[in-house]
Scaffold this motif. Structure first.
Motif, PDB file in Angstrom:
ATOM      1  N   HIS A 123      39.542  45.931  29.918  1.00  0.00           N
ATOM      2  CA  HIS A 123      39.335  45.795  31.366  1.00  0.00           C
ATOM      3  C   HIS A 123      39.253  47.162  32.047  1.00  0.00           C
ATOM      4  CE1 HIS A 123      43.571  46.834  32.047  1.00  0.00           C
ATOM      5  NE2 HIS A 123      43.914  45.932  31.140  1.00  0.00           N
ATOM      6  N   THR A 124      38.996  47.132  33.333  1.00  0.00           N
ATOM      7  CA  THR A 124      38.843  48.355  34.119  1.00  0.00           C
ATOM      8  C   THR A 124      40.203  48.852  34.602  1.00  0.00           C
ATOM      9  OG1 THR A 124      38.542  47.188  36.217  1.00  0.00           O
ATOM     10  CG2 THR A 124      36.573  47.577  34.889  1.00  0.00           C
TER      11      THR A 124
ATOM     12  N   CYS B  40      34.723  48.495  29.996  1.00  0.00           N
ATOM     13  CA  CYS B  40      34.046  48.799  31.261  1.00  0.00           C
ATOM     14  C   CYS B  40      34.840  49.841  32.033  1.00  0.00           C
ATOM     15  CB  CYS B  40      33.894  47.522  32.086  1.00  0.00           C
ATOM     16  SG  CYS B  40      32.976  47.761  33.634  1.00  0.00           S
ATOM     17  N   SER B  41      34.147  50.763  32.676  1.00  0.00           N
ATOM     18  CA  SER B  41      34.760  51.800  33.497  1.00  0.00           C
ATOM     19  C   SER B  41      35.650  52.680  32.634  1.00  0.00           C
ATOM     20  CB  SER B  41      35.511  51.178  34.669  1.00  0.00           C
ATOM     21  OG  SER B  41      36.003  52.172  35.538  1.00  0.00           O
TER      22      SER B  41
ATOM     23  N   THR C 162      37.964  49.851  45.353  1.00  0.00           N
ATOM     24  CA  THR C 162      37.063  49.467  44.266  1.00  0.00           C
ATOM     25  C   THR C 162      35.999  48.456  44.709  1.00  0.00           C
ATOM     26  OG1 THR C 162      38.677  47.791  43.554  1.00  0.00           O
ATOM     27  CG2 THR C 162      38.741  49.930  42.447  1.00  0.00           C
TER      28      THR C 162
ATOM     29  N   TYR D   5      41.377  58.802  33.785  1.00  0.00           N
ATOM     30  CA  TYR D   5      39.924  58.753  33.897  1.00  0.00           C
ATOM     31  C   TYR D   5      39.353  60.035  34.491  1.00  0.00           C
ATOM     32  CZ  TYR D   5      35.356  56.633  35.034  1.00  0.00           C
ATOM     33  OH  TYR D   5      34.020  56.342  35.122  1.00  0.00           O
TER      34      TYR D   5
ATOM     35  N   HIS E 136      29.554  48.538  39.444  1.00  0.00           N
ATOM     36  CA  HIS E 136      30.512  49.087  38.491  1.00  0.00           C
ATOM     37  C   HIS E 136      31.240  48.023  37.669  1.00  0.00           C
ATOM     38  CE1 HIS E 136      32.961  52.407  37.007  1.00  0.00           C
ATOM     39  NE2 HIS E 136      34.070  51.759  37.300  1.00  0.00           N
ATOM     40  N   PHE E 137      31.166  46.748  38.088  1.00  0.00           N
ATOM     41  CA  PHE E 137      31.927  45.681  37.433  1.00  0.00           C
ATOM     42  C   PHE E 137      31.010  44.525  37.016  1.00  0.00           C
ATOM     43  CE2 PHE E 137      34.563  47.657  40.759  1.00  0.00           C
ATOM     44  CZ  PHE E 137      35.630  48.132  40.012  1.00  0.00           C
TER      45      PHE E 137
END
Length: 278
Positions: free
Chosen positions: A38-39, A112-113, A165, A200, A256-257
């Motif tokens: 997950h992000t 992702c991300s 986000t 990140y 982004h998602f």
């Protein structure tokens, strides 16, 4: 009869760097293992559409887990004695500990991300243990997202992180789906999103590591949304250029998602990437 979804959820105790962690995971399907990440600041609920996709689950054993401190996974027992800060080394150790605890044989790792970033390092370090990686919104280097206000006593952290986000979704994605992701983010523990962004934006740099990935040993598919300004298309293009044989797709109408903000339009891109892994 009850209208149950074909997703099973359960808990697993995993030793990560010598410390036991109670990890929540959910899975569906059978076949080649597909481990989903997950992000930042969110949890595996972002993959609910993928877990319910019959085409995918007929070919893949899809597993999505909540990182420690996230979602339904626990933080360590002495969590109040420390400030949560994710690091590249700790993230990598967690992912590998989970797939080893589950006994996964040459899985595909999809993220992702921040998950899309770390899969690049997973491929660089463990390419002989994998079938391949699918990176959503993948960057080998992504400075500039860290912000001290993401965990501040004068600010409602859940609403701030969710709204921070929310702007990363494509403007054309369905509002209900964008708000669903907002809801997941609003439930994050205090300081968890900031701790992830610490990794990140301040700790993460794999620009040299990714040059060692051999796509003849570990397949690489990278997909990034055209509206993403956290991991821009240009950042993913730079990563792909450093990995000979990697496939690259810039997804029209995506932010982004993609797996939660607009699964319907994301699905054709995803299936093409997954076909490369079979």
């Amino acid at each position: 009869m009850p209208d149950f979804e074909p997703i099973a959820g359960r808990y697993l105790t995993v030793a990560i760097d010598g410390v036991d962690h109670r990890i929540f995971l959910e899975e569906a399907g059978q076949g080649l293992p597909l481990l989903c990440l997950h992000t930042a600041g969110a949890d595996s609920r972002q993959y609910r559409h993928l877990l319910n996709d019959a085409w995918v689950t007929e070919r893949f054993r899809v597993i999505a887990f909540d990182m420690p401190w996230h979602g339904r996974s626990n933080p360590p027992d002495d969590w109040w004695l420390t400030r949560y800060r994710l690091t590249t080394a700790g993230y990598l150790a967690t992912i590998r500990a989970v797939w080893q605890a589950l006994g996964l044989d040459r899985p595909v790792v999809l993220g992702c991300s921040m998950g899309g970033a770390i899969v690049l390092k997973v491929a660089a370090d463990y390419q002989d243990e994998l079938t391949g990686i699918v990176g959503l919104e993948s960057a080998a280097y992504a400075p500039g997202r860290y912000n001290e206000l993401l965990h501040h006593p004068a600010i409602h952290g859940g609403e701030l992180c969710a709204s921070y986000t929310y702007g990363l979704n494509a403007p054309t994605s369905p509002e209900a789906s964008r708000r669903e992701n907002w809801w997941y983010y609003s439930q994050s523990g205090p300081g968890v999103y900031q701790g992830d962004v610490h990794y990140y934006s301040l700790d993460w740099d794999a620009r040299e590591d990714i040059k060692t990935i051999d796509t003849a040993r570990c397949r690489v598919a990278l997909l990034t949304g055209e509206y993403d300004y956290s991991c821009t298309p240009e950042q993913t293009e730079q990563a792909a250029a450093a990995i000979p044989g990697a496939s690259l797709t810039i997804m029209k109408g995506m932010g982004h998602f993609p797996m939660i903000e607009n699964y319907r339009d994301f699905r054709p891109y995803l299936l093409e990437a997954l076909k490369q892994m079979l």
